[in-house]
Design a protein around this motif. Structure first.
Motif, short mmCIF file in Angstrom:
data_model
loop_
_atom_site.label_atom_id
_atom_site.label_comp_id
_atom_site.label_asym_id
_atom_site.label_seq_id
_atom_site.Cartn_x
_atom_site.Cartn_y
_atom_site.Cartn_z
N LEU A 251 -14.67 36.45 -2.87
CA LEU A 251 -15.51 35.28 -3.11
C LEU A 251 -15.14 34.62 -4.43
CD1 LEU A 251 -17.89 33.49 -2.31
CD2 LEU A 251 -19.41 35.13 -3.44
N SER A 252 -14.91 35.45 -5.45
CA SER A 252 -14.52 34.92 -6.76
C SER A 252 -13.20 34.19 -6.68
CB SER A 252 -14.44 36.06 -7.78
OG SER A 252 -13.97 35.58 -9.02
N ASN A 253 -12.24 34.75 -5.93
CA ASN A 253 -10.94 34.13 -5.78
C ASN A 253 -11.05 32.80 -5.05
OD1 ASN A 253 -7.98 34.18 -5.96
ND2 ASN A 253 -8.04 34.47 -3.75
N ASN A 254 -11.90 32.76 -4.02
CA ASN A 254 -12.09 31.51 -3.28
C ASN A 254 -12.73 30.45 -4.16
OD1 ASN A 254 -11.00 32.54 -0.94
ND2 ASN A 254 -12.95 33.20 -0.09
N ASN A 255 -13.65 30.89 -5.04
CA ASN A 255 -14.28 29.93 -5.95
C ASN A 255 -13.26 29.35 -6.92
OD1 ASN A 255 -16.79 30.29 -4.80
ND2 ASN A 255 -17.43 31.86 -6.26
N VAL A 256 -12.32 30.20 -7.38
CA VAL A 256 -11.28 29.71 -8.29
C VAL A 256 -10.39 28.70 -7.58
CG1 VAL A 256 -9.22 30.37 -9.57
CG2 VAL A 256 -11.28 31.75 -9.76
N LEU A 257 -10.00 29.05 -6.35
CA LEU A 257 -9.14 28.15 -5.60
C LEU A 257 -9.83 26.83 -5.29
CD1 LEU A 257 -7.40 30.61 -3.09
CD2 LEU A 257 -6.44 29.57 -5.16
N ASN B 171 -16.64 53.94 0.73
CA ASN B 171 -16.12 52.85 1.55
C ASN B 171 -17.01 51.62 1.43
OD1 ASN B 171 -14.78 51.30 3.39
ND2 ASN B 171 -15.16 52.62 5.15
N ALA B 172 -18.32 51.83 1.49
CA ALA B 172 -19.26 50.71 1.37
C ALA B 172 -19.15 50.06 0.00
CB ALA B 172 -20.69 51.21 1.63
N ASP B 173 -19.01 50.89 -1.05
CA ASP B 173 -18.88 50.36 -2.40
C ASP B 173 -17.61 49.52 -2.54
OD1 ASP B 173 -21.23 51.55 -3.13
OD2 ASP B 173 -20.30 53.30 -4.09
N MET B 174 -16.48 50.05 -2.05
CA MET B 174 -15.23 49.32 -2.16
C MET B 174 -15.23 48.04 -1.34
SD MET B 174 -13.30 50.68 -4.32
CE MET B 174 -11.93 49.60 -3.92
N THR B 175 -15.88 48.08 -0.18
CA THR B 175 -16.00 46.87 0.63
C THR B 175 -16.79 45.80 -0.11
OG1 THR B 175 -15.90 48.16 2.68
CG2 THR B 175 -16.81 45.94 2.83
N ALA B 176 -17.87 46.21 -0.76
CA ALA B 176 -18.68 45.26 -1.53
C ALA B 176 -17.88 44.68 -2.69
CB ALA B 176 -19.94 45.95 -2.05
N LYS B 177 -17.11 45.54 -3.38
CA LYS B 177 -16.29 45.04 -4.50
C LYS B 177 -15.22 44.08 -4.01
CE LYS B 177 -16.87 49.08 -7.51
NZ LYS B 177 -16.18 50.22 -8.16
N TYR B 178 -14.60 44.42 -2.88
CA TYR B 178 -13.57 43.56 -2.34
C TYR B 178 -14.13 42.20 -1.95
CZ TYR B 178 -10.31 41.56 1.00
OH TYR B 178 -9.49 40.71 1.67
N ASN B 179 -15.29 42.20 -1.30
CA ASN B 179 -15.92 40.93 -0.92
C ASN B 179 -16.27 40.09 -2.14
OD1 ASN B 179 -15.73 41.49 1.82
ND2 ASN B 179 -17.75 42.47 1.92
N THR B 180 -16.71 40.77 -3.21
CA THR B 180 -17.02 40.05 -4.44
C THR B 180 -15.76 39.41 -5.03
OG1 THR B 180 -18.85 41.55 -4.94
CG2 THR B 180 -17.96 40.27 -6.78
N LEU B 181 -14.66 40.19 -5.07
CA LEU B 181 -13.40 39.65 -5.58
C LEU B 181 -12.90 38.51 -4.71
CD1 LEU B 181 -11.53 42.94 -6.55
CD2 LEU B 181 -12.36 41.19 -8.11
#
Length: 295
Positions: free
Chosen positions: A110-116, A98-108
């Motif tokens: 953040l990346s999506n927000n940077n693209v936008l 769960n912690a790993d997936m949460t970290a991956k989701y937050n990374t994605l």
């Protein structure tokens, strides 16, 4: 005594490769949510196992204490304890996942927000006072302008002037000038007559950061979004002032910003001349189209 519960951990501890493919990185939230639901259900099972374990302990203590080391029920207790320890290990494993997936989701995320955040390409729609509407917003609409056609050394570009200028009087020289832009050909009839003024609008894309005007095309290349298309126009080749090519909207309009035909910043349709220009694909004396695209 047999343990009355059959505990199947597979729905809570294992997600198949196919499910992962179906979820994809973009649906990380759904995966995390299912992990959390699995955790809650395992915790509920732990509570039930704990209560059954306590009940069994009391039964053994009160009724068969002398035989506890040899009674088959002791095997049931060992099995329950083993299952409980297994559940605890599985729960810790799920918490880690769960912690790993949460970290991956937050990374994605953040990346999506940077693209936008990189969106916001701007362009001028020449000949119209509104934006196309393809995920765009109007910054302002105003009047097309530029230098006078007969001034040697004048500025070349067309500009879109706002309707609410902030002016000042601190200078005294009379060297550089701004004129309104006018249709200077009857070729634009019925859209406009010779001498009519040109409106314009400044538009911002809310999803794209790149803007491209393509001369000689009326459609965009693959992967690009069409904003508007029309006719390629520029100043008269015989005039003294330099000019530039702009894309005049196919459905351009007029704007009576001035009260007479002043011949300020002028433009005409552009046609191809074979020679240095490759023909084919171009054709001699054929007028050129244009398109504005975003990505």
């Amino acid at each position: 005594m047999k343990f009355p519960y059959t505990i199947d951990l597979r729905p809570y501890t294992k997600i198949s490769t196919l499910e992962k493919q179906n979820y994809g990185e973009g649906d990380g939230r759904m995966w995390i949510q299912e992990l959390k639901i699995g955790q809650k259900e395992i915790k509920s099972l732990l509570v039930e196992v704990f209560l059954e374990l306590n009940h069994t302990d009391r039964t053994v203590t009160e009724s068969v204490m002398p035989l506890v080391t040899t009674n088959p029920r002791s095997n049931d207790l060992d099995l329950i304890r083993s299952q409980l320890e297994g559940l605890e290990r599985k729960l810790k494993d799920m918490e880690t996942r769960n912690a790993d997936m949460t970290a991956k989701y937050n990374t994605l995320l953040l990346s999506n927000n940077n693209v936008l955040s990189t969106a916001g390409g701007t362009f001028v729609r020449w000949g119209r006072n509104e934006c196309p509407g393809n995920d765009t917003e109007l910054v302002y609409s105003g009047f097309a302008g530029g230098s006078r056609w007969e001034h040697t050394g004048a500025a070349a570009e067309f500009v879109c002037l706002p309707p609410d200028p902030d002016l000042n009087t601190k200078y005294t020289s009379s060297i550089a000038f701004m004129y309104g832009a006018e249709y200077n050909s009857n070729d634009f009839v019925p859209r406009a007559k010779n001498g009519d003024d040109l409106p314009c609008s400044v538009c911002r894309s809310t999803v794209s950061s790149s803007v491209l005007m393509i001369p000689g095309k009326s459609s965009c290349y693959d992967g690009w979004t069409l904003q508007y298309h029309g006719d390629l126009v520029a100043g008269d080749h015989a005039h003294k002032a330099a000019t530039q090519y702009i894309c005049l909207d196919e459905h351009s309009e007029t704007l009576r910003a001035g009260y007479r035909n002043d011949n300020g910043k002028l433009f005409h349709p552009v046609k191809a001349v074979c020679g240095a220009l490759a023909c084919p694909p171009y054709q001699d004396n054929r007028y050129l189209t244009c398109v504005v695209c975003t990505k």
